[in-house]
Design an enzyme around this catalytic site. Structure first.
Site, PDB file in Angstrom:
ATOM      1  N   THR A 166       0.886  -1.169   0.000  1.00 14.28           N
ATOM      2  CA  THR A 166       0.000   0.000   0.000  1.00 14.28           C
ATOM      3  C   THR A 166       0.915   1.208   0.000  1.00 14.28           C
ATOM      4  O   THR A 166       2.069   1.095   0.385  1.00 14.28           O
ATOM      5  CB  THR A 166      -0.833  -0.004   1.313  1.00 14.28           C
ATOM      6  N   ARG A 194     -13.422  -7.569  -1.341  1.00 14.60           N
ATOM      7  CA  ARG A 194     -12.717  -7.416  -0.051  1.00 14.60           C
ATOM      8  C   ARG A 194     -12.161  -5.997   0.077  1.00 14.60           C
ATOM      9  O   ARG A 194     -11.548  -5.473  -0.851  1.00 14.60           O
ATOM     10  CB  ARG A 194     -11.581  -8.434   0.020  1.00 14.60           C
ATOM     11  N   GLY A 196      -9.651  -3.657   2.579  1.00 13.64           N
ATOM     12  CA  GLY A 196      -8.718  -3.658   3.697  1.00 13.64           C
ATOM     13  C   GLY A 196      -8.899  -2.391   4.514  1.00 13.64           C
ATOM     14  O   GLY A 196      -9.980  -1.791   4.560  1.00 13.64           O
ATOM     15  N   ASP A 197      -7.829  -1.976   5.154  1.00  9.38           N
ATOM     16  CA  ASP A 197      -7.887  -0.803   6.034  1.00  9.38           C
ATOM     17  C   ASP A 197      -7.691   0.510   5.287  1.00  9.38           C
ATOM     18  O   ASP A 197      -8.033   1.572   5.810  1.00  9.38           O
ATOM     19  CB  ASP A 197      -6.832  -0.917   7.139  1.00  9.38           C
ATOM     20  N   GLY A 218       0.340  -2.931   5.188  1.00 14.56           N
ATOM     21  CA  GLY A 218       0.361  -4.281   5.747  1.00 14.56           C
ATOM     22  C   GLY A 218      -1.043  -4.846   5.809  1.00 14.56           C
ATOM     23  O   GLY A 218      -1.934  -4.420   5.070  1.00 14.56           O
TER      24      GLY A 218
END
Ligand code: GLY
Length: 307
Positions: A166, A194, A196-197, A218
């Site tokens: 990222t 999906r 992620g953060d 991560g």
């Protein structure tokens, strides 16, 4: 004035600083820095060249946050548009919403005239196909889009080492304003849809002029659980220095099972940077202040798992 970024931000950090030197805002600097990473086809974790999902489709996520007002914008699972960071900024600036995903985000991207691009490079397509054929037959791959049990392939096709690349950018401009941005293609060969953060404000991105900002790279499945970026800023609000704030937030993650690799990047309101990793000695980030002619590569502090 200062710009800091995850190591892959080196292709955009000088331009981000040029924007600040020309009187641009922290938001402008973060956006331009990230756009250059999104344009870099050699980066397999962001923008064009990003690793696709399980069906071979690149889906991008991004968010941006303005530390002056805590205004923010985010997009998730965007296909066919190369600069999700700019779409996220327009969500923040034009809509009464914070977060758009999938078809709605793509519809909005078309409305604002965002740049369309073929995101799947030949190299990323070849790697995807090879990886799938290690796990399934050519017939199964040909029918994958119609597979009623797609979830069975997630575990066998994912590679934890590719889970969370990222880009993070944090900038502080001449007026002391802070902005933070994050962009990613997410977990390699993820289940379609999906997130992620990176587009989740408080998990992968948070900025508050009064205290500072933080962003993560991560395994987003970790930092969503702990609200990591907001935790770092809250620790600074409670009086910890920026490095200790990152350590405390990382220690919160280290208790989670199953665990995974996470890096945190942060800047306090006085322009002091810090970066930590729970992975390997040797991980780095990049820093450029208005006094520097070029960026510096600095080591991240290792915060090892709790024993
Ligand atoms: N940190 C990026 C992701 O989990 O998608």
């Amino acid at each position: 004035m200062i710009v800091i970024a995850s190591e892959n931000g080196r292709v955009g950090i000088a331009e981000a600083m040029r924007v600040l030197r020309c009187g641009g805002s922290a938001l402008d600097a973060v956006e331009i820095g990230i756009r250059l990473v999104e344009d870099n086809a050699e980066d397999e974790t962001v923008g064009v060249g990003g690793i696709p999902n399980l069906l071979g489709v690149v889906q991008l996520d991004a968010s941006i946050m303005d530390g002056r007002t805590r205004a923010c914008g985010a997009v998730g699972a965007v296909r066919g548009y190369v600069h999700p960071i700019s779409i996220a900024r327009q969500v923040m600036e034009e809509l009464p919403h914070v977060f758009l995903v999938g078809e709605g985000a793509e519809r909005f991207a078309a409305e604002i005239g965002a740049e369309r691009r073929q995101l799947l490079t030949d190299q990323a397509a070849d790697t995807w196909r090879r990886r799938m054929l290690e796990a399934m037959s050519a017939e199964e791959l040909a029918r994958l889009a119609e597979d009623p049990n797609l979830r069975r392939w997630v575990a066998v096709t994912m590679d934890p080492r590719l889970a969370g690349g990222t880009v993070n950018f944090i900038a502080q401009d001449a007026e002391g304003n802070i902005a933070c941005g994050v962009s990613t293609s997410g977990w390699a060969w993820k289940y379609p849809g999906r997130l992620g953060d990176s587009p989740v404000i408080g998990a992968g991105n948070y900025a508050d002029n009064r205290y500072g900002a933080a962003a993560c790279t991560g395994l987003g499945e970790m930092t969503i659980r702990a609200g990591t970026a907001h935790s770092v800023v809250l620790h600074m609000q409670m009086g910890l220095d920026v490095e200790e704030a990152c350590r405390r937030a990382m220690n919160d993650l280290q208790e989670l099972q199953p665990g995974g690799g996470v890096d945190i990047l942060a800047l306090d309101c006085h322009g002091q940077p810090a970066a930590v990793t729970n992975e390997e000695v040797g991980d780095t980030y990049v820093v450029m202040t208005d006094e520097m002619d070029s960026y510096e590569v600095r080591p991240r502090t290792l915060v090892p798992p709790l024993v």
